[in-house]
Design a protein around this motif. Structure first.
Motif, mmCIF file in Angstrom:
data_model
loop_
_atom_site.group_PDB
_atom_site.id
_atom_site.type_symbol
_atom_site.label_atom_id
_atom_site.label_comp_id
_atom_site.label_asym_id
_atom_site.label_seq_id
_atom_site.Cartn_x
_atom_site.Cartn_y
_atom_site.Cartn_z
ATOM 1 N N VAL A 141 15.933 2.961 -12.094
ATOM 2 C CA VAL A 141 14.666 2.674 -11.495
ATOM 3 C C VAL A 141 14.466 1.080 -11.111
ATOM 4 C CG1 VAL A 141 12.007 2.491 -12.044
ATOM 5 C CG2 VAL A 141 13.529 4.227 -13.215
ATOM 6 N N ASP A 142 14.018 0.899 -9.924
ATOM 7 C CA ASP A 142 13.615 -0.559 -9.411
ATOM 8 C C ASP A 142 12.097 -0.760 -9.439
ATOM 9 O OD1 ASP A 142 16.372 -1.140 -8.834
ATOM 10 O OD2 ASP A 142 16.317 -0.212 -6.961
ATOM 11 N N VAL A 143 11.695 -1.876 -9.704
ATOM 12 C CA VAL A 143 10.329 -2.054 -9.758
ATOM 13 C C VAL A 143 9.973 -2.925 -8.385
ATOM 14 C CG1 VAL A 143 8.194 -2.850 -11.018
ATOM 15 C CG2 VAL A 143 10.083 -1.460 -12.023
ATOM 16 N N ALA A 144 9.008 -2.761 -7.704
ATOM 17 C CA ALA A 144 8.310 -3.647 -6.634
ATOM 18 C C ALA A 144 6.941 -3.842 -7.040
ATOM 19 C CB ALA A 144 8.550 -3.077 -5.394
ATOM 20 N N PRO A 145 6.655 -5.028 -7.470
ATOM 21 C CA PRO A 145 5.072 -5.425 -8.035
ATOM 22 C C PRO A 145 4.272 -5.741 -6.455
ATOM 23 C CG PRO A 145 6.668 -7.328 -7.988
ATOM 24 C CD PRO A 145 7.657 -6.316 -7.872
ATOM 25 N N THR A 146 4.790 -5.724 -5.228
ATOM 26 C CA THR A 146 4.103 -6.181 -4.009
ATOM 27 C C THR A 146 4.496 -5.168 -3.054
ATOM 28 O OG1 THR A 146 5.740 -7.657 -3.233
ATOM 29 C CG2 THR A 146 3.794 -8.571 -4.674
ATOM 30 N N ILE A 147 3.554 -4.888 -1.862
ATOM 31 C CA ILE A 147 4.245 -4.264 -0.958
ATOM 32 C C ILE A 147 5.285 -4.827 -0.180
ATOM 33 C CG2 ILE A 147 3.426 -3.613 1.358
ATOM 34 C CD1 ILE A 147 0.775 -2.906 0.257
ATOM 35 N N PRO A 152 -1.475 -5.985 -4.601
ATOM 36 C CA PRO A 152 -2.198 -7.214 -4.447
ATOM 37 C C PRO A 152 -2.206 -7.737 -2.999
ATOM 38 C CG PRO A 152 -0.250 -7.322 -5.697
ATOM 39 C CD PRO A 152 -0.437 -6.088 -5.404
ATOM 40 N N ASP A 153 -1.207 -7.111 -2.096
ATOM 41 C CA ASP A 153 -1.215 -7.745 -1.023
ATOM 42 C C ASP A 153 -1.407 -6.803 -0.014
ATOM 43 O OD1 ASP A 153 1.177 -6.452 -1.757
ATOM 44 O OD2 ASP A 153 2.709 -7.532 -0.720
ATOM 45 N N GLY A 154 -2.034 -5.622 -0.128
ATOM 46 C CA GLY A 154 -2.250 -4.556 0.865
ATOM 47 C C GLY A 154 -2.492 -3.439 0.264
ATOM 48 N N ASP A 155 -2.750 -2.015 1.075
ATOM 49 C CA ASP A 155 -2.794 -0.944 0.722
ATOM 50 C C ASP A 155 -1.545 -0.053 0.983
ATOM 51 O OD1 ASP A 155 -3.801 1.826 0.812
ATOM 52 O OD2 ASP A 155 -5.776 1.118 1.427
ATOM 53 N N GLY A 156 -1.270 0.659 -0.463
ATOM 54 C CA GLY A 156 -0.200 1.296 -0.323
ATOM 55 C C GLY A 156 -0.078 2.350 0.646
ATOM 56 N N LEU A 157 -1.393 2.983 1.174
ATOM 57 C CA LEU A 157 -1.587 4.035 2.103
ATOM 58 C C LEU A 157 -0.852 3.453 3.685
ATOM 59 C CD1 LEU A 157 -4.907 5.956 1.650
ATOM 60 C CD2 LEU A 157 -2.308 6.632 1.242
ATOM 61 N N ASP A 158 -1.207 2.069 3.757
ATOM 62 C CA ASP A 158 -0.648 1.709 4.898
ATOM 63 C C ASP A 158 0.735 1.477 5.111
ATOM 64 O OD1 ASP A 158 -3.229 1.274 6.009
ATOM 65 O OD2 ASP A 158 -3.531 -0.744 5.108
ATOM 66 N N LEU A 159 1.383 1.035 3.815
ATOM 67 C CA LEU A 159 2.903 0.890 3.897
ATOM 68 C C LEU A 159 3.509 2.251 3.886
ATOM 69 C CD1 LEU A 159 5.481 -0.425 2.965
ATOM 70 C CD2 LEU A 159 4.922 0.065 0.544
ATOM 71 N N LEU A 170 14.923 5.695 -8.302
ATOM 72 C CA LEU A 170 13.664 5.835 -7.894
ATOM 73 C C LEU A 170 13.166 4.388 -7.579
ATOM 74 C CD1 LEU A 170 12.167 8.013 -10.803
ATOM 75 C CD2 LEU A 170 13.370 8.639 -8.704
ATOM 76 N N LEU A 171 12.128 4.242 -6.836
ATOM 77 C CA LEU A 171 11.598 3.034 -6.678
ATOM 78 C C LEU A 171 10.143 3.085 -7.202
ATOM 79 C CD1 LEU A 171 11.290 0.186 -5.435
ATOM 80 C CD2 LEU A 171 10.498 1.293 -3.267
ATOM 81 N N LEU A 172 9.786 2.111 -8.292
ATOM 82 C CA LEU A 172 8.258 2.317 -8.715
ATOM 83 C C LEU A 172 7.599 1.088 -8.049
ATOM 84 C CD1 LEU A 172 5.861 3.007 -10.540
ATOM 85 C CD2 LEU A 172 7.321 1.709 -12.351
ATOM 86 N N VAL A 173 6.561 1.388 -7.174
ATOM 87 C CA VAL A 173 5.559 0.290 -6.588
ATOM 88 C C VAL A 173 4.542 0.186 -7.519
ATOM 89 C CG1 VAL A 173 4.518 -0.526 -4.324
ATOM 90 C CG2 VAL A 173 6.695 0.933 -4.288
ATOM 91 N N GLU A 174 4.485 -0.882 -8.328
ATOM 92 C CA GLU A 174 3.426 -1.033 -9.385
ATOM 93 C C GLU A 174 3.266 -2.659 -9.602
ATOM 94 O OE1 GLU A 174 0.641 -1.080 -11.644
ATOM 95 O OE2 GLU A 174 1.062 1.334 -11.122
ATOM 96 N N ASP A 175 1.895 -3.126 -9.648
ATOM 97 C CA ASP A 175 1.904 -4.524 -9.860
ATOM 98 C C ASP A 175 1.387 -4.851 -11.237
ATOM 99 O OD1 ASP A 175 -0.678 -3.188 -9.048
ATOM 100 O OD2 ASP A 175 -1.690 -5.096 -9.219
ATOM 101 N N GLU A 176 1.032 -3.861 -12.044
ATOM 102 C CA GLU A 176 0.692 -4.088 -13.481
ATOM 103 C C GLU A 176 1.765 -4.269 -14.158
ATOM 104 O OE1 GLU A 176 -2.366 -1.316 -14.877
ATOM 105 O OE2 GLU A 176 -3.137 -1.088 -13.001
ATOM 106 N N ALA A 177 2.306 -5.210 -14.645
ATOM 107 C CA ALA A 177 3.747 -5.607 -15.285
ATOM 108 C C ALA A 177 3.985 -4.659 -16.358
ATOM 109 C CB ALA A 177 3.794 -6.891 -15.611
ATOM 110 N N GLU A 178 2.881 -4.679 -17.321
ATOM 111 C CA GLU A 178 3.218 -3.713 -18.661
ATOM 112 C C GLU A 178 3.283 -2.211 -18.307
ATOM 113 O OE1 GLU A 178 3.871 -3.089 -22.624
ATOM 114 O OE2 GLU A 178 4.323 -4.834 -21.256
#
Length: 230
Positions: free
Chosen positions: A27-33, A55-62, A3-11
């Motif tokens: 699980v891989d974590v991506a804190p930015t788009i 923090p660097d854009g809208d997830g819907l655009d991604l 799985l890829l978790l795209v989430e900027d809240e570290a905790e």
């Protein structure tokens, strides 16, 4: 399954990753788009969990860019933007499901498994090789009808091999399925997992073999009783 978790809240990312790892996922974590884009060009994922307010854009655009590029990986939009019109926009942009924050970890896992059980999903079948069976919907393994409990990584390894019985599964494919980018993996970790799985199958009387294809990967066959290969 990976799985890829795209989430900027570290905790939050740490807690979700730990919970999903306990449930048997890599699980891989991506804190930015930008990191999410990079991750999807490097690895193949079974499900992506996408926070929409990054923090660097809208997830819907991604998400829209992935869909335009033909990427059909199931995506669950996980976000505090939970109004009805926002849910509709997310689903219309290509999300397969939508989960509002805060959420229960058990609900997240249930939604992931529901996606994976859809037609052509990773959990949508029962696998059989010789007297060995694997129920992808429950992660249950049996040999001749008797249950065979397996640790997470050996279970994932077995699934990868059983989905391609008689075919070579490359080392890269296995690594992608077993480990996330942040996992601490030593040089012989894969070989050790294969060795342990072989021994468990032999002890259980499974009528399969795991063959080493040197320099390439591994192959499972179901022609004769399993033997302890080294």
């Amino acid at each position: 399954m990976r799985l890829l978790l795209v989430e900027d809240e570290a905790e939050l990312a740490r807690l979700v990753r730990a919970n999903l790892t306990r449930e048997g996922f890599a699980v891989d974590v991506a804190p930015t788009i930008d990191e999410a884009r990079s991750a999807t060009t490097t690895a193949r994922y079974d499900v992506i969990l996408l926070d929409l307010s990054m923090p660097d854009g809208d997830g819907l655009d991604l998400l829209a860019s992935w869909r335009r590029a033909g990427d059909t990986t199931p995506v669950i939009a996980v976000t505090a933007r939970d109004a009805i019109d926002e849910r509709v926009q997310g689903l219309n942009s290509g999300a397969d499901d939508y989960l509002g924050k805060p959420y229960a970890q058990s609900e997240l896992v249930a939604r992931i498994r529901a996606l994976l059980r859809r037609p052509n999903g990773a959990l949508g079948m029962r696998l059989k090789a010789g007297n060995l069976e694997y129920d992808a919907s429950t992660s249950a393994v049996s040999v001749g009808g008797d249950s065979l409990p397996l640790p997470r990584r050996e279970l994932t390894l077995l699934e990868l091999l059983m989905r391609r019985v008689g075919q070579v599964v490359t080392r890269q494919t296995i690594e992608n399925g077993l480990y996330g980018f942040d996992d601490d993996v030593d040089s012989n970790a894969m070989e050790a997992s294969v060795s342990r799985l072989r021994k468990r199958l032999v002890s259980a009387g499974a009528t399969v073999n795991i063959h080493t294809v040197r320099g390439v990967g591994y192959m499972l066959t179901a022609d004769k009783p399993a033997t302890a290969l080294r």
